[in-house]
Design an enzyme around this catalytic site. Structure first.
Site, PDB file in Angstrom:
ATOM      1  N   TRP A  34      73.442   8.433  49.890  1.00 19.55           N
ATOM      2  CA  TRP A  34      74.187   9.104  50.933  1.00 19.55           C
ATOM      3  C   TRP A  34      75.468   8.286  51.140  1.00 19.55           C
ATOM      4  CZ3 TRP A  34      70.271  10.572  55.430  1.00 19.55           C
ATOM      5  CH2 TRP A  34      69.336  11.477  54.923  1.00 19.55           C
TER       6      TRP A  34
ATOM      7  N   GLU B 243      75.484  13.901  51.399  1.00 18.26           N
ATOM      8  CA  GLU B 243      74.942  13.581  50.070  1.00 18.26           C
ATOM      9  C   GLU B 243      75.977  13.632  48.950  1.00 18.26           C
ATOM     10  OE1 GLU B 243      71.275  15.670  49.290  1.00 18.26           O
ATOM     11  OE2 GLU B 243      70.227  14.142  50.446  1.00 18.26           O
TER      12      GLU B 243
ATOM     13  N   GLU C 254      60.402  19.270  52.676  1.00 18.04           N
ATOM     14  CA  GLU C 254      59.923  17.897  52.897  1.00 18.04           C
ATOM     15  C   GLU C 254      59.482  17.642  54.334  1.00 18.04           C
ATOM     16  OE1 GLU C 254      62.815  15.151  51.279  1.00 18.04           O
ATOM     17  OE2 GLU C 254      61.912  15.356  49.316  1.00 18.04           O
TER      18      GLU C 254
ATOM     19  N   GLU D   5      61.866  18.454  42.889  1.00 16.16           N
ATOM     20  CA  GLU D   5      63.137  17.738  42.749  1.00 16.16           C
ATOM     21  C   GLU D   5      62.898  16.536  41.836  1.00 16.16           C
ATOM     22  OE1 GLU D   5      64.612  16.726  46.637  1.00 16.16           O
ATOM     23  OE2 GLU D   5      64.307  18.740  47.410  1.00 16.16           O
TER      24      GLU D   5
HETATM   25  C1  GAL Z   1      65.161  14.907  48.986  1.00 12.17           C
HETATM   26  C2  GAL Z   1      65.561  16.197  49.674  1.00 12.17           C
HETATM   27  C3  GAL Z   1      66.807  16.806  49.067  1.00 12.17           C
HETATM   28  C4  GAL Z   1      67.848  15.765  48.894  1.00 12.17           C
HETATM   29  C5  GAL Z   1      67.311  14.644  48.046  1.00 12.17           C
HETATM   30  C6  GAL Z   1      68.310  13.543  47.798  1.00 12.17           C
HETATM   31  O1  GAL Z   1      64.393  14.104  49.830  1.00 12.17           O
HETATM   32  O2  GAL Z   1      64.528  17.141  49.626  1.00 12.17           O
HETATM   33  O3  GAL Z   1      67.272  17.835  49.912  1.00 12.17           O
HETATM   34  O4  GAL Z   1      68.216  15.324  50.152  1.00 12.17           O
HETATM   35  O5  GAL Z   1      66.210  14.076  48.685  1.00 12.17           O
HETATM   36  O6  GAL Z   1      68.577  12.819  48.973  1.00 12.17           O
END
Ligand code: GAL
Length: 716
Positions: free
Chosen positions: A354, A396, A181, A346
């Site tokens: 978080w 997380e 990202e 994802e």
């Molecule tokens: C995305 C990231 C993941 C994880 C997910 C949930 O932005 O690529 O590593 O952090 O969000 O927060």
């Protein structure tokens, strides 16, 4: 198959990867850099470093039971490869890859550069990114580095080279993800290395200080530079404002830096990776021309889709609007404008959060499947869930994966099984393309200029959002068309001519070149709609001495004779268009038609009551509209209806506004995705006999879709 630049129609070689004697990923070199698979494929993000090794085998077995065939690993695992400076270890991921291969799972391997280790940032603090006031972002989260630090680029090159050299031959690996990202969390960069690189970037671009001073309008407020060393990226100033032309150039520089860092890695990967392994990265974030990055570094883009942002405690109702989780289609549309078939690296699979922020509810029963199909409906052929199991430590802990901490069976895993079953019924749709006859034109210059410019940025956001929402609510599939200027991928009239209607709501920066492209599009039969604040800025965001709307004047047959933003004490502005009273909000350009152009609507209210608000100009075989205002959702809908372009599939199916219609087509056949985002049943009217591919059921007449339900319809 698209034509190559030299006019020859060449079928690009598709590389077929055989895994356990099954074809899984092809890789195509299509002009639009699409992912090319032989079936819609599921994956998952997995972090072997978070779990004891004895869990791996059971995890992989259960992934396979749930239809998961691809695992993405290692994007934050630098310490596992280089626990101390210069000491490289490979056993950990060798073991994982061997096991994955033995099980028949394929792996997307990542470079771990999103999280430089503590030993690195401690010894070389110059790799850290900084705030605008120069304070460094310290170790403790991720994405804390800058793209221009010489030492970070060297250490990056070394780890990427070592990893690729070692792991690339492994038969489990089908592709590579670079970093994680780019520009997420932070998309501005003010370290010393960045200030220095900015000077080099400007020197390359402008060659002389005179040219730079002229382009950046530094005559204003005595900002003239007399030495390159006087130049900086923006820094704190009185009242926080910076030279707007430098501010735009700064965004271009951030993008340039990100792409150059991505390319550093891509070039190394290409040196060592096997020919059939692909290169991608995930996400679409600010101050980054993701189109350019994909062209120069990647095989295709993947996107990270978290529709649940719409429901989190702090969700901004303005952004989420009435579409809520359906608004994620916006980002999917963006991904599709880069790669006509893309991947989801994802896909949200659980509640999000978080420990410090972002409280998102768990996806309701049905939403995991709904959001998976939302991605597929928009062109995704690879869907990888985030993440296999919720993490038991770290920031997380509330970002839930498919499995809970307990690792016991749960409803989300059950839903994945049924989702997989459904997907097996639509494998024939792999590679099919989203169908849209209308497109919203977008470009990075106006987007970045509008961040600082409060006269056009918020107006453009408002109108883009209105057009997108109107298209969604009226079931009128819409694309984004990003104007491209780089030679290899320069936007051509043929690119535009695929659409019957193009909407470019507020092209504030409009160059002569873009205007002539738009003119050619209209002349060959296209319809173009433009709105207030068009064409008064040049490529540096300056306002040259010429009548407004600049180069759009000839296309739209219009002159802007007066203009005003609407103040808090102005009545909500309206315009009368035949028998409709439409909104004309935020900003008004008062118009004068030129030559044979015709006035279609006039303002109602304010000091210009009765003056032209909407002008149409017939040009060649097409026509161009200029509307002297922002576009509300209702106004955009009125345009779609009056132009006869709303609901192009109304002969096949009639839907309530709550449901989305998306259409994918392959081999001349169209498939209709119908998605119900509501927590209640909706009814649709199927007007020609169809089959729901997910169940094999024949459908016609009134059909009920369950809450969060999905249909994929095929003509009988
Ligand atoms: C995305 C990231 C993941 C994880 C997910 C949930 O932005 O690529 O590593 O952090 O969000 O927060």
């Amino acid at each position: 198959m698209k034509e190559c630049g030299d006019g020859l129609s060449i079928r690009h070689p598709h590389v077929i990867i055989m895994v356990n004697n099954r074809q899984v990923f092809h890789k195509s070199n299509d002009k639009d850099k699409a992912i090319s698979l032989d079936k819609i494929t599921l994956g998952v993000c997995y972090y072997p470093e978070h779990w004891p090794e004895h869990l791996w085998e059971d995890d992989l077995n259960r992934m396979l039971e749930h239809g998961i065939e691809v695992v993405r690993v290692a994007e934050f695992a630098w310490n596992k490869f280089e626990p101390k400076e210069g000491v490289f270890e490979y056993d950990f991921f060798d073991n994982f890859l061997d096991l994955a291969h033995a099980k028949g799972l394929k792996v997307i391997f990542c470079t771990p550069t999103a999280t430089p280790p503590a030993w690195l940032t401690h010894k070389y603090p110059e790799v850290l990114n900084a705030r605008q006031d120069g304070i460094l972002y310290r170790h403790g989260l991720r994405r804390h580095y800058n793209y221009n630090s010489k030492v970070y680029r060297e250490l990056t090159a070394r780890i990427v080279e070592n990893i690729t050299k070692h792991y690339a031959p492994h038969p489990a690996i089908i592709g590579w993800q670079i970093d994680n990202e780019f520009n997420c969390e932070c998309n501005t960069f003010y370290s010393e290395a960045d200030h220095k690189a900015f000077r080099t970037y400007l020197k390359d671009k402008f060659k002389t200080l005179d040219a730079l001073n002229e382009a950046m309008g530094t005559v204003f407020w005595n900002q003239t530079y007399t030495d390159w060393d006087e130049i900086h990226l923006s820094r704190p100033t009185v009242s926080g404002c910076n030279n707007p032309h430098m501010a735009l150039e700064e965004k271009r520089f951030f993008s340039h830096s990100t792409i150059s860092y991505c390319k550093l890695q891509a070039d190394i990967l290409r040196k060592y990776k096997l020919q059939d392994q692909f290169i991608t990265t995930n996400g679409i974030f600010g101050h980054l021309d993701s189109h350019e990055m994909t062209d120069s570094c990647l095989d295709f883009i993947t996107y990270d889709s978290y529709p649940n942002f719409a429901f989190e405690n702090s969700a901004d109702p303005k952004r989420v609007g009435i579409l809520r989780d359906r608004r994620s289609c916006w980002s999917l549309t963006r991904a599709r404008s880069i790669s006509s078939n893309f991947g989801i690296m994802e896909q949200q699979a659980g509640a999000g959060g978080w420990d410090t922020r972002m409280k998102q509810p768990a996806p309701k029963p049905g939403q995991l499947k709904l959001w998976t199909f939302q991605s597929i409906a928009h062109g995704a052929d690879f869907i990888s869930y985030f993440r296999w199991r919720s993490c038991w430590v770290g920031t997380e802990i509330y970002w839930h994966g498919l499995n809970d901490y307990s690792n016991e069976p749960n409803r989300r895993l059950e839903e994945l099984k049924t989702t997989y079953k459904d997907i097996q019924n639509i494998h024939s749709l792999v590679g099919s393309k989203y169908q849209a006859k209308i497109a919203l034109i977008k470009d990075y210059d106006n987007e970045w200029d509008g961040e600082q410019d409060q006269w056009h940025g918020p107006l453009a956001d408002y109108s883009d959002n209105s057009w997108f929402t109107a298209a969604q609510l009226t079931h009128t599939p819409l694309d984004f068309l990003y104007l491209r200027y780089s030679n290899a991928k320069k936007t051509t009239v043929e690119d535009l001519a695929k659409y019957s209607l193009l909407i470019y709501p507020h092209a504030t920066i409009l160059t002569e070149e873009t205007a002539s492209l738009l003119k050619a599009y209209v002349k060959q039969g296209g319809i173009l709609i433009m709105g207030a604040r068009t064409g008064y800025k040049d490529e540096y965001g300056r306002c040259p001495m010429r009548p407004m709307p600049g180069y759009a004047a000839d296309i739209c047959g219009v002159k802007v004779v007066d203009y005003t933003t609407l103040g808090p004490f102005d009545e909500a502005e309206k315009a009368v268009w035949d028998d409709s009273l439409i909104d004309a909000p935020i900003f008004n350009d008062i118009l004068e038609p030129k030559d044979k152009a015709k006035v279609l609507a006039t303002f109602k209210g304010n000091y210009y009551d009765g003056a032209p608000a909407l002008v149409v100009n017939n040009l060649g075989m097409g026509r161009a509209y200029y509307f002297g205002a922002g576009f509300s959702i209702e106004t955009a809908e009125t345009f779609l209806k009056k132009l006869g372009l709303a609901e192009p599939y109304r002969d096949l199916v009639e839907l309530p506004r709550e449901a989305e219609l998306a259409v994918r087509a392959i081999d001349g056949k169209e498939y209709l995705f119908i998605l119900n985002y509501m927590g209640y049943e909706v009814e649709i009217d199927v007007k020609k006999p169809m089959v729901n591919m997910l169940t094999g059921e024949a459908l016609s007449g009134k059909v009920t879709i369950e809450k969060y339900g999905v249909l994929v319809l095929e003509h009988k």
